[in-house]
Each structure stands twice: as C-alpha cells, then as structure tokens.
Scaffold this active site. Structure first.
Site, PDB file in Angstrom:
ATOM      1  N   ASP A 150      24.026  25.749  41.546  1.00 57.99           N
ATOM      2  CA  ASP A 150      25.101  25.116  40.776  1.00 57.99           C
ATOM      3  C   ASP A 150      26.437  25.837  40.844  1.00 57.99           C
ATOM      4  O   ASP A 150      27.237  25.787  39.916  1.00 57.99           O
ATOM      5  CB  ASP A 150      24.658  25.037  39.313  1.00 57.99           C
ATOM      6  CG  ASP A 150      24.199  26.394  38.792  1.00 57.99           C
ATOM      7  OD1 ASP A 150      24.563  27.414  39.375  1.00 57.99           O
ATOM      8  OD2 ASP A 150      23.449  26.427  37.789  1.00 57.99           O
ATOM      9  N   ARG A 158      31.339  32.388  32.610  1.00 58.03           N
ATOM     10  CA  ARG A 158      32.748  32.043  32.353  1.00 58.03           C
ATOM     11  C   ARG A 158      32.982  31.587  30.917  1.00 58.03           C
ATOM     12  O   ARG A 158      34.002  31.896  30.313  1.00 58.03           O
ATOM     13  CB  ARG A 158      33.180  30.928  33.301  1.00 58.03           C
ATOM     14  CG  ARG A 158      33.701  31.418  34.613  1.00 58.03           C
ATOM     15  CD  ARG A 158      34.256  30.280  35.451  1.00 58.03           C
ATOM     16  NE  ARG A 158      35.163  30.773  36.476  1.00 58.03           N
ATOM     17  CZ  ARG A 158      34.777  31.354  37.608  1.00 58.03           C
ATOM     18  NH1 ARG A 158      33.510  31.529  37.861  1.00 58.03           N
ATOM     19  NH2 ARG A 158      35.679  31.780  38.469  1.00 58.03           N
TER      20      ARG A 158
HETATM   21  C1  UD1 Z   1      29.756  32.833  40.243  1.00 54.86           C
HETATM   22  C2  UD1 Z   1      29.281  31.404  39.966  1.00 54.86           C
HETATM   23  C3  UD1 Z   1      28.218  31.395  38.883  1.00 54.86           C
HETATM   24  C4  UD1 Z   1      27.097  32.364  39.198  1.00 54.86           C
HETATM   25  C5  UD1 Z   1      27.684  33.750  39.441  1.00 54.86           C
HETATM   26  C6  UD1 Z   1      26.600  34.727  39.835  1.00 54.86           C
HETATM   27  C7  UD1 Z   1      30.867  29.541  40.187  1.00 54.86           C
HETATM   28  C8  UD1 Z   1      31.878  28.699  39.521  1.00 54.86           C
HETATM   29  N1  UD1 Z   1      30.390  30.591  39.493  1.00 54.86           N
HETATM   30  O1  UD1 Z   1      30.436  33.297  39.079  1.00 54.86           O
HETATM   31  O2  UD1 Z   1      27.684  30.079  38.777  1.00 54.86           O
HETATM   32  O3  UD1 Z   1      26.207  32.404  38.099  1.00 54.86           O
HETATM   33  O4  UD1 Z   1      28.633  33.663  40.513  1.00 54.86           O
HETATM   34  O5  UD1 Z   1      27.033  36.049  39.726  1.00 54.86           O
HETATM   35  O6  UD1 Z   1      30.506  29.277  41.299  1.00 54.86           O
HETATM   36  N2  UD1 Z   1      33.992  39.699  42.453  1.00 54.86           N
HETATM   37  C9  UD1 Z   1      34.172  40.790  43.284  1.00 54.86           C
HETATM   38  N3  UD1 Z   1      33.180  41.067  44.195  1.00 54.86           N
HETATM   39  C10 UD1 Z   1      32.048  40.329  44.322  1.00 54.86           C
HETATM   40  C11 UD1 Z   1      31.881  39.234  43.447  1.00 54.86           C
HETATM   41  C12 UD1 Z   1      32.867  38.921  42.534  1.00 54.86           C
HETATM   42  O7  UD1 Z   1      35.160  41.494  43.200  1.00 54.86           O
HETATM   43  O8  UD1 Z   1      31.216  40.629  45.172  1.00 54.86           O
HETATM   44  C13 UD1 Z   1      35.057  39.372  41.452  1.00 54.86           C
HETATM   45  C14 UD1 Z   1      36.308  38.795  42.123  1.00 54.86           C
HETATM   46  O9  UD1 Z   1      37.431  39.222  41.420  1.00 54.86           O
HETATM   47  C15 UD1 Z   1      36.088  37.288  41.969  1.00 54.86           C
HETATM   48  C16 UD1 Z   1      35.482  37.253  40.590  1.00 54.86           C
HETATM   49  O10 UD1 Z   1      34.588  38.375  40.561  1.00 54.86           O
HETATM   50  O11 UD1 Z   1      37.282  36.555  42.077  1.00 54.86           O
HETATM   51  C17 UD1 Z   1      34.772  36.002  40.204  1.00 54.86           C
HETATM   52  O12 UD1 Z   1      33.866  35.556  41.199  1.00 54.86           O
HETATM   53  P1  UD1 Z   1      33.433  33.999  41.203  1.00 54.86           P
HETATM   54  O13 UD1 Z   1      32.459  33.777  42.306  1.00 54.86           O
HETATM   55  O14 UD1 Z   1      34.630  33.117  41.150  1.00 54.86           O
HETATM   56  O15 UD1 Z   1      32.711  33.805  39.795  1.00 54.86           O
HETATM   57  P2  UD1 Z   1      31.470  34.495  39.132  1.00 54.86           P
HETATM   58  O16 UD1 Z   1      31.845  34.755  37.713  1.00 54.86           O
HETATM   59  O17 UD1 Z   1      30.985  35.609  39.952  1.00 54.86           O
END
Ligand code: UD1
Ligand code: UDP
Length: 387
Positions: A107, A228
C-alpha cells in the site's frame, strides 16, 4: 544460441516492483521462489528506491540485484514528488521491459503509482498483500486509499488471511482471482530465524553494540514508529509517554531504532536524547532487528510488518495507532491497539511490565499470518494462470 533465445521468449516475463524497506523484506522470498522456477518465468526486478539506505540494507543482505533502479529518494520530499517520479519512471521501465505481468506489494506510493503506470500500458497487475482494510481512508494515511485503488486496478489478488479475502469479495472482486496465501513476511522471518544460531548471535550482539546498545539482562522494550498520520501531535505524545516510562522504570531498556524520516527524527531526538535507559539507534539491518525483536519483552510500534512478525515470536505488541488493518492478532490478544494518547500508552506498558499474569496471558507464539509458504502459493497460482 537461437534455441536459447526462443526458450527465453516463451517464458512469462514478470516485473517485480518495490521501493521501501518493508516491501523489500516481503518481496524477497517471492523473488527466491521465482528463481527456482526459471524454466517458466523470467523475472526482472525494479526498485523505485522510494527508500534508499533502508532499502539498500535489505537488498544487500539478501543479495538482490535490481535490473532497474529509479533512485527517486530525496530527503523529506512529499507525496506529490514521490508519486509523480514513480509514475514517470515506471513508464520508461515498462516500455523497456515489456513484461507479461507486473507484481506490486501492499500500500505504498510505489504500489499505487506502479499499478497506475501498468494500467496505462494495459499490463495486468498482481497484488501481493491484498485486501487489508481499516475502512477509514485517513487511517493509515495514505495507505488505506493506496491499497483500495490498487485493488481496483489489479487482476490477481494475494490475500494474507481469510479476513482479507472477505474484504475483497465485499468489494466484488472475482473469487477465482483471489487466493489466501499467508503473508510473505512470515516466509522471510522463518528464513532468517534459521540463521540466528549461537555463533551468529555473538556477531549480531556486536553489530547492535556498535550502534550504541549493549544488550543487558534488563527487560527490553523495543520501539518503532513512522506513520504519517502520527506526525506532529501523535509523535509528541508517543515520545512524552516514553520519557515518563523510562524515568519510572530505570532498570528497563527502551531501544528505539529511529526511522530516517525527518518528521520522526526531529521530535524523537529532541525529547528522548540524554535519558540513560533510552537507546536511540539507527534503523537496524533486518537480521539484527529480528534478533532484537526476539530478545524483547514488549514491543511498542505503529508499523504494519512488526505487528505481523511479533505474534510468531510470542511477543506482545502495543500498537500506537487508532485503527489496524490487521485484526487477526488483536483478536488473539497479542496485539493491543492504544492509539497515540499518552495516558493510554503509559497505562498499557505499565500493566505489562508489572503484571506478570497479564503478560503471560497474551505472550504466546501463534501464526495468524501464515506458515512460511505464501511465496510458493503465489508462484504456483501464477504458473497455473499464465500457462
Ligand atoms: C513509506 C510508506 C509507508 C511505509 C513506510 C515503511 C508511502 C506513502 N509511505 O513511508 O506506507 O509504511 O515507507 O517504512 O508510500 N528516508 C531516508 N532514507 C531512507 C528512507 C527514508 O532518508 O532509506 C527519509 C527521507 O527523508 C524520505 C522520508 O524518509 O523523504 C520519507 O520517506 P517516504 O518513503 O516518503 O515515507 P515513509 O514515511 O518512509
Ligand atoms: N525493520 C528492520 N529494521 C528496523 C526496523 C524494522 O529491518 O530497524 C523491519 C521489520 O522487521 C519489518 C519491517 O522492517 O519487517 C517493517 O518496516 P516499517 O515499520 O518501516 O514499515 P511498515 O511495515 O509499517 O510498512
């Protein structure tokens, strides 16, 4: 040579797409299973790299080498950026790969944007971990909407549990296109539990120690969180509850591998740094994380995957969310839904730390999410359907 090429062309070409840590963990056993059937399937792997470091940890550990890497992660980008980049990136990947079918998981933004990209090319989609529902499109947000939209686009639906199957039937999905498989996360869990023998324990201990937590005989409360809908007030409440608990129970270790999202890092570090028995560490590789999960007394989380793994290990989980799409373990008692109300978190942790009887009642191993054969069921089903 020519014969070889003809053979390859007769194979069904499967494009497997994922982008985040949990998707990688849950797609891994499926990739391994497809690799066993190379007589019939040709697989191509595409990572969107919605996550980067947290994804690469998993790819490296399981030795997975993607054929395509969209490399879209940028610090703190929003859902519009992520979704648009995946949609455009997948257009080119699909054009190049020309798959017979595309597999997505769960999802995330990667899931729904890939499903949409497949729709525009009229390539059928198979959805792993289908049919989870809370009934509230803002909880979890945006995941509940992502999986509903993906269901509408998908042709085949792999439901982890009977409840998930019923959710799909209630949305008029054709019965013959759904099978109940269990969750592939249990396949992965069983794969690594085999590896954690005594020798490896020493190595894992060192690895965790390097990150800043030296295992002790103290009770261990393991914490993860990243949703989130909990950003802002939710996380402030969670951290404030943890702070109170840490001061109240100085001989309990509170270990928190902190998700890399800046919306998580900021409040967690601000409120919880400098407390003796709170260990804020970087996200752990999968193996040391499972090792720590297995050593824990209690888990506090808002994660989906952790809610599925913990019951198999007999570990009680306090879920810091208002809803869950995984009611199976709640019904069995090992998962307790408390939301992000500070008082409720403190009360429930206190009860389980102090009341041995209460703890024993709910800490037993059971497997509502399968017996480790989900990937095989999925591959067998697709072999039959794509004949
Ligand atoms: C995402 C998924 C969520 C899932 C989660 C698992 C969406 C909308 N959200 O949320 O469903 O449960 O992953 O963890 O698809 N970042 C890093 N390095 C990484 C990973 C993340 O720096 O390896 C930081 C970055 O600033 C990035 C932010 O985390 O922009 C958010 O990552 P994002 O994939 O947008 O959302 P998650 O909260 O990780
Ligand atoms: N996990 C991990 N290292 C950590 C924390 C979690 O490998 O430091 C694993 C955990 O075992 C589970 C998955 O990551 O399989 C859960 O990921 P996450 O909580 O980020 O996402 P969700 O499951 O909520 O989508």
């Amino acid at each position: 040579m020519i014969m070889g090429e003809i053979m390859v062309n007769l194979k069904r070409k499967i494009l497997i797409v994922f982008g985040t840590r949990p998707e990688a963990i849950k797609m891994t056993p499926l990739i391994k299973e497809f690799e066993k059937c190379s007589d019939f399937f040709q697989i191509k792997i595409c990572v969107t790299a919605q996550h980067r470091e947290m994804l690469d940890q998993v790819l490296e550990f399981f030795d997975i080498k993607p054929d395509y890497d969209l490399n879209i992660m940028r610090a703190g980008q929003d859902l519009y950026d992520v979704t648009a980049k995946i949609l455009l990136g997948m257009r080119d990947v699909i054009n190049d790969c020309q798959p017979d079918i595309i597999l997505v998981h769960g999802d995330t933004a990667t899931t729904v944007a890939t499903a949409q990209a497949s729709l525009y090319k009229k390539i059928p989609v198979a959805h792993i971990e289908a049919g989870l529902r809370t009934g509230n499109i803002y909880s979890p947000w945006p995941e509940e909407a992502n999986r509903r939209l993906t269901t509408q686009i998908s042709k085949y639906h792999f439901a982890p549990t009977q409840i998930n199957r019923e959710n799909l039937l209630n949305e008029n999905i054709a019965e013959e296109n759904i099978i109940v498989t269990g969750n592939t996360v249990i396949d992965t869990l069983f794969l690594v539990l085999e590896k954690i023998d005594n020798n490896l324990s020493a190595q894992l201990f060192k690895k965790i120690q390097k990150l800043g937590y030296g295992l002790s005989d103290n009770k261990l409360v393991l914490i993860t969180g990243h949703r989130r809908e909990n950003f802002g007030e939710g996380f402030l409440n969670i951290c404030s509850a943890l702070k109170d608990l840490a001061y109240r129970y100085p001989s309990v270790d509170f270990v928190y591998p902190v998700h890399l999202n800046p919306n998580v890092q900021k409040p967690v570090k601000k409120i919880l740094t400098g407390i003796n028995n709170v260990y804020l560490i970087n996200p752990l590789d999968y193996l040391p994380f499972i090792y720590l999960l297995n050593k824990s007394y209690l888990i506090l989380t808002d994660s989906g995957g952790v809610q599925e793994e913990a019951p198999s290990l007999g570990k009680p989980v306090i879920v810091m969310r208002d809803t869950t799409e995984r009611p199976e373990a709640v019904e069995a008692g090992t998962v307790i839904l408390v939301g992000t109300d500070k008082q409720k978190i403190v009360e429930n942790v206190t009860k389980l730390l102090e009341n041995e009887l209460e703890y024993k009642k709910i800490s037993y191993a059971h497997n509502p999410y399968g017996n480790g054969t989900a990937s095989k069921k999925i591959v067998d089903f697709l072999r039959e359907k794509l004949k």
